[in-house]
Scaffold this active site. Structure first.
Site, PDB file in Angstrom:
ATOM      1  N   ARG A  58       0.932  -1.328  -0.100  1.00 33.57           N
ATOM      2  CA  ARG A  58      -0.009   0.029  -0.093  1.00 33.57           C
ATOM      3  C   ARG A  58       0.806   1.199   0.019  1.00 33.57           C
ATOM      4  O   ARG A  58       0.444   2.283   0.569  1.00 33.57           O
ATOM      5  CB  ARG A  58      -1.008   0.240   1.202  1.00 33.57           C
ATOM      6  N   SER A  90     -11.257  -0.092   3.397  1.00 38.80           N
ATOM      7  CA  SER A  90     -10.315  -0.229   4.492  1.00 38.80           C
ATOM      8  C   SER A  90     -10.056   1.127   4.885  1.00 38.80           C
ATOM      9  O   SER A  90      -9.373   1.701   4.221  1.00 38.80           O
ATOM     10  CB  SER A  90      -9.159  -1.161   4.324  1.00 38.80           C
ATOM     11  N   GLU A 126      -5.366   4.247   6.083  1.00 43.29           N
ATOM     12  CA  GLU A 126      -5.028   4.297   4.718  1.00 43.29           C
ATOM     13  C   GLU A 126      -5.764   5.167   3.842  1.00 43.29           C
ATOM     14  O   GLU A 126      -5.071   5.855   2.988  1.00 43.29           O
ATOM     15  CB  GLU A 126      -5.494   2.826   4.339  1.00 43.29           C
TER      16      GLU A 126
END
Ligand code: FAD
Ligand code: NAP
Length: 334
Positions: free
Chosen positions: A160, A235, A330
């Site tokens: 990520r 998320s 995130e």
């Protein structure tokens, strides 16, 4: 064309009602050349990885990427290299690749947002990351006022993460297109547990790219809230990666804690941590934690960005108190 006092509600999947004092739909690269290099810009794709916590004032311009186009760059009997312009919808591009029988992005079906945002956090799901298929990324550099490019190696892709993630919210570069290398005769990757189980249950031995995408879509639809119905940004936190020593301490107390090796460390599902502190399905005003996947924060209708941020902070504090793990968001906070 610059628009004024535009509601961003239709432009973010949390459905937060904030306004942009200055809003520019970007439909041609030439518009970028006409912009001054200095002022801060907020670059907006599908708005599926942002949380709006305030109105955006006169000092910033929100640039909404609507650049479109898909072109073949190279092709041989085994592979294709395709240039996809950044404002294309990610899932529609996945569907295009599947229609052509190209392998490489089927596991990333149904991820919302634009192609241009995909390299930024190196989107990933079901055992694949977009970095696996990127050849190069093209971007507009606001400082040099020109298009530049990076090879995949220079993008420093990680979990990520990419070099683009380091750029602050008032980004200095706007990704304009991405070159993807996809394969014509490759077996799709179905090593992720949820996919292995799905194909075992459906008695399919060698699934096609379309069958893999269909499986991913079915699994996602069974677990994740549809942003068109319940506002969310997927998320909210990254899965934390902890040291082996930290992992050993925790597993002694929590023998059922799932964890996956990540380089020399262990990745722990943040959803499990949030569930364990008792927040799965938790509701606070109009904000809440999804009842089927604790990693997803949801807007039950009318929640403000501040409400969602306050819930996120509460979760971070509780997780830290119980596990000594600092959850990182995130989602980008604007
Ligand atoms: P935006 O939210 O518009 O922007 C995100 C960030 O990227 C911002 O900082 C923005 O400034 C910047 N940005 C956007 N476009 C550009 C550009 N062209 N150039 C420079 N900067 C830019 N993510 C995953 O990795 N895996 C998943 O499986 C996944 N599933 C999801 C499921 C749901 C239901 C939802 C709502 C989200 C999910 N996400 C997932 C998160 C999100 O969809 C991805 O991160 C997606 O790539 C964001 O794209 P976007 O166009 O909406 O970006
Ligand atoms: P899941 O299958 O219930 O698994 C929970 C977590 O465990 C995932 O986050 C995943 O990490 C990790 N995991 C599971 N099996 C693994 C394996 N074999 N090797 C390494 N890690 C493993 O997760 P889910 O919530 O239903 O999501 C399914 C997939 O979609 C995941 O890949 C997830 O990342 C992705 N997804 C992402 C978002 C987002 O917004 N970022 C939203 C929804 C779904 P990874 O996350 O590293 O895969």
């Amino acid at each position: 064309m610059l628009l004024h006092n535009v509601s961003l509600k239709p432009y973010n999947t949390f459905g937060i009602d904030a306004t942009a004092a200055r809003f520019m739909p970007l439909t041609a690269i030439e518009q970028l050349a006409a912009l001054p290099s200095a002022p801060p810009y907020y670059l907006l794709g599908g708005g599926s990885n942002i949380l709006l916590t305030q109105n955006i004032g006169e000092d910033k311009i929100v640039i909404h990427n609507q650049l479109k186009g898909i072109t073949t760059v190279a092709e041989d009997s085994e592979s294709v290299v395709i240039n996809v312009v950044a404002g294309e919808n990610w899932h529609q591009w996945v569907c295009h690749a599947i229609d052509k029988g190209w392998c490489g992005i089927e596991n990333l079906a149904l991820i919302p947002g634009t192609v241009g945002a995909a390299p930024i956090q190196n989107i990933g799901a079901y055992g694949c990351e977009v970095a696996d298929v990127i050849e190069s990324v093209f971007y507009w550099n606001f400082n040099t006022q020109s298009i530049e490019s990076l090879t995949a190696a220079d993008c420093q892709f990680g979990y990520r993460y990419s070099v683009f993630k380091r750029m602050p919210a008032d980004n200095k570069v706007l990704i304009t297109s991405v070159n993807f290398k996809l394969y014509k005769n490759k077996q799709p990757n179905v090593s992720y547990n949820a996919l292995t189980d799905y194909f075992k249950a459906h008695q399919v031995d060698s699934p096609t790219v379309r069958q893999v995408a269909d499986a991913v879509i079915a699994i996602r639809q069974s677990k994740l809230p549809n942003p068109a119905i319940t506002g969310n940004a997927g998320s909210f936190f990254k899965n934390p990666v902890i040291s082996l020593a930290h992992y050993q301490r925790l597993i002694a107390h929590y023998p059922n804690m799932p964890a996956y090796p990540s380089a020399e460390q262990m990745k722990v599902p943040a959803g499990w941590l949030i569930e364990t502190i008792g927040y799965k399905g938790y509701k606070k005003g109009n904000a809440g934690v999804h009842s089927k996947q604790a990693l997803v924060l949801v807007n039950y209708g009318g929640a403000t960005g501040a409400e969602l941020l306050s819930l996120a902070k509460e979760i971070q504090q509780k997780v830290y108190a119980q596990f000594e793990i600092a959850l990182e968001t995130e989602v980008q906070i604007w």
